[in-house]
Write an enzyme that holds these catalytic residues in place. Structure first.
Site, PDB file in Angstrom:
ATOM      1  N   SER A   1      42.524  32.120  44.157  1.00 56.45           N
ATOM      2  CA  SER A   1      43.680  32.190  45.051  1.00 56.45           C
ATOM      3  C   SER A   1      43.292  32.035  46.513  1.00 56.45           C
ATOM      4  O   SER A   1      44.123  31.695  47.353  1.00 56.45           O
ATOM      5  CB  SER A   1      44.395  33.535  44.871  1.00 56.45           C
ATOM      6  OG  SER A   1      43.543  34.601  45.252  1.00 56.45           O
ATOM      7  N   GLY A   2      42.031  32.314  46.838  1.00 53.65           N
ATOM      8  CA  GLY A   2      41.606  32.286  48.234  1.00 53.65           C
ATOM      9  C   GLY A   2      41.761  33.612  48.934  1.00 53.65           C
ATOM     10  O   GLY A   2      41.531  33.713  50.135  1.00 53.65           O
TER      11      GLY A   2
ATOM     12  N   GLY B   1      40.070  36.343  47.919  1.00 52.05           N
ATOM     13  CA  GLY B   1      38.911  37.154  47.570  1.00 52.05           C
ATOM     14  C   GLY B   1      39.118  37.981  46.326  1.00 52.05           C
ATOM     15  O   GLY B   1      38.553  39.068  46.186  1.00 52.05           O
ATOM     16  N   SER B   2      39.915  37.476  45.376  1.00 50.43           N
ATOM     17  CA  SER B   2      40.329  38.293  44.236  1.00 50.43           C
ATOM     18  C   SER B   2      39.164  38.695  43.334  1.00 50.43           C
ATOM     19  O   SER B   2      39.119  39.832  42.847  1.00 50.43           O
ATOM     20  CB  SER B   2      41.407  37.570  43.424  1.00 50.43           C
ATOM     21  OG  SER B   2      40.975  36.287  43.017  1.00 50.43           O
TER      22      SER B   2
ATOM     23  N   GLU C   1      27.766  40.476  41.888  1.00 50.19           N
ATOM     24  CA  GLU C   1      28.427  39.171  41.799  1.00 50.19           C
ATOM     25  C   GLU C   1      27.486  38.017  42.111  1.00 50.19           C
ATOM     26  O   GLU C   1      27.464  37.011  41.395  1.00 50.19           O
ATOM     27  CB  GLU C   1      29.635  39.151  42.745  1.00 50.19           C
ATOM     28  CG  GLU C   1      30.602  38.029  42.479  1.00 50.19           C
ATOM     29  CD  GLU C   1      31.859  38.139  43.308  1.00 50.19           C
ATOM     30  OE1 GLU C   1      32.770  37.308  43.096  1.00 50.19           O
ATOM     31  OE2 GLU C   1      31.955  39.036  44.169  1.00 50.19           O
TER      32      GLU C   1
ATOM     33  N   ASP D   1      34.225  39.252  51.464  1.00 53.69           N
ATOM     34  CA  ASP D   1      35.257  39.787  50.571  1.00 53.69           C
ATOM     35  C   ASP D   1      34.939  41.211  50.119  1.00 53.69           C
ATOM     36  O   ASP D   1      35.822  42.074  50.071  1.00 53.69           O
ATOM     37  CB  ASP D   1      35.407  38.895  49.336  1.00 53.69           C
ATOM     38  CG  ASP D   1      35.853  37.487  49.677  1.00 53.69           C
ATOM     39  OD1 ASP D   1      36.275  37.267  50.824  1.00 53.69           O
ATOM     40  OD2 ASP D   1      35.766  36.616  48.801  1.00 53.69           O
TER      41      ASP D   1
END
Length: 342
Positions: free
Chosen positions: A111-112, A114-115, A148, A160
């Site tokens: 989505s942009g 930072g989900s 991550e 993020d």
């Protein structure tokens, strides 16, 4: 005992991309961002049958497995598995408890906002509460980053995780050796309200693979591509300019910096913009937008626009007819948080 957590998604206002290696390692990166009232959620409790349960509600995927058989392979459960394995190894002396982990987000991957990183922060925060781990905001963000980027080898930057952990308006500095400084900004109430009233968030309906865009940016920096490197230096400077405009309440300057940042961002990698994004930007500009920016790496996802609040209705009406979805959004003060039930 049940533990729940949530962490806020973020809007990158300026400097996005300068938090990604190797640029931040060589030159230092500056990012200006703010969290919004869209969240990633996690729930932890005891598994009833001695297995570890992973539930990704957004993807409709569930897996139940023996604790010693948990592996963090690719797929919609990899973030949950990565957090589980890292916490067990670092804090539980390798013990693997039988727990149930459930998670969902207000925004889709790509989505942009930072989900994905925000989800990892929500999960780490839930684990910290469940197992009483002594982790503050910096530790939670750094652990989420390592899970991550190191454990799961997913491409991306650092902003993020820190945005989700701290919440609010933050000016962030990124240096080599994973050194990060978060500077929370005290934004006056009238500035906060004016910016919120003039910001329009629009989902294009197209999620994008941010890793490919980020990899191209990183490759351009490693190869010393002049146009990309110059663009990244511009983005870094504009993060400082954005901070100053926000603190002063200079909205004309703020819009100029955001638009200039978007133009620079497009020079850092070829896939950041595309004809669809260009058409939406042109439409918005014809209907009152003063600045455009694609949130996150680019290529799709959410776009944000700044306008005079008096022109907001016209802009929203025009965007609503372009095939995407306009979202109401508000800024948040609070970062990731967790609580117990029972």
């Amino acid at each position: 005992m049940i533990v729940r957590s949530r962490a806020p998604l973020r809007l990158g206002l300026a400097g996005g991309g300068t938090d990604v290696s190797p640029f931040c390692d060589q030159f230092g990166g500056f990012v200006m961002n703010v969290t919004i009232d869209k969240f990633a959620y996690a729930t932890l409790d005891v598994s009833p049958d001695g297995l570890v349960e992973f539930h990704a509600h957004d993807a409709g995927v569930c897996e139940r497995v023996e604790p010693q058989a948990v592996e963090a392979g690719p797929g919609p459960l990899q973030l949950m598995k990565g957090v589980y394995l890292r916490v067990c190894n670092d804090f539980l002396q390798g013990e693997r408890p039988a727990i149930r982990i459930r998670a969902h987000s207000d925004a889709p991957p790509g989505s942009g906002l930072g989900s994905s990183s925000t989800m990892v922060v929500a999960l780490v925060t839930a684990f910290a509460e469940y197992f009483a781990l002594p982790l503050g905001e910096y530790e939670i963000a750094q652990l989420a980053y390592r899970i991550e980027r190191v454990d799961l080898q997913l491409s991306g930057g650092k902003q993020d995780q820190y945005a989700a952990a701290f919440g609010g308006f933050n000016f962030m500095e990124f240096y080599d050796a994973d050194r990060v400084i978060v500077n929370p900004l005290r934004i006056k109430d009238w500035i906060w309200s004016e910016l919120e009233a003039g910001l329009v968030l629009y989902f294009t309906g197209v999620s994008r693979a941010s890793a490919k865009i980020i990899d191209e940016q990183s490759r351009n920096i490693k190869e010393g591509k002049a146009s990309s490197l110059d663009a990244m230096h511009r983005l870094k400077v504009e993060a400082s300019q954005m901070k100053e405009a926000l603190l002063r309440g200079d909205f004309e300057r703020l819009a100029q910096v955001m638009q200039s940042g978007w133009e620079a961002k497009k020079l850092s990698a070829s896939s950041i913009s595309n004809p669809m994004i260009d058409e939406i930007e042109a439409l918005a500009m014809r209907h009152g937008a003063r600045a455009t920016k694609v949130s996150g790496a680019g290529g799709g996802g959410f776009m944000m626009f700044l306008c005079d609040p008096a022109h907001r209705v016209d802009l929203v009406r025009a965007l609503a007819g372009a095939g995407g979805t306009v979202f109401d959004t508000h800024f948040t003060h609070q970062g990731a948080t967790a609580w117990k039930i029972g």
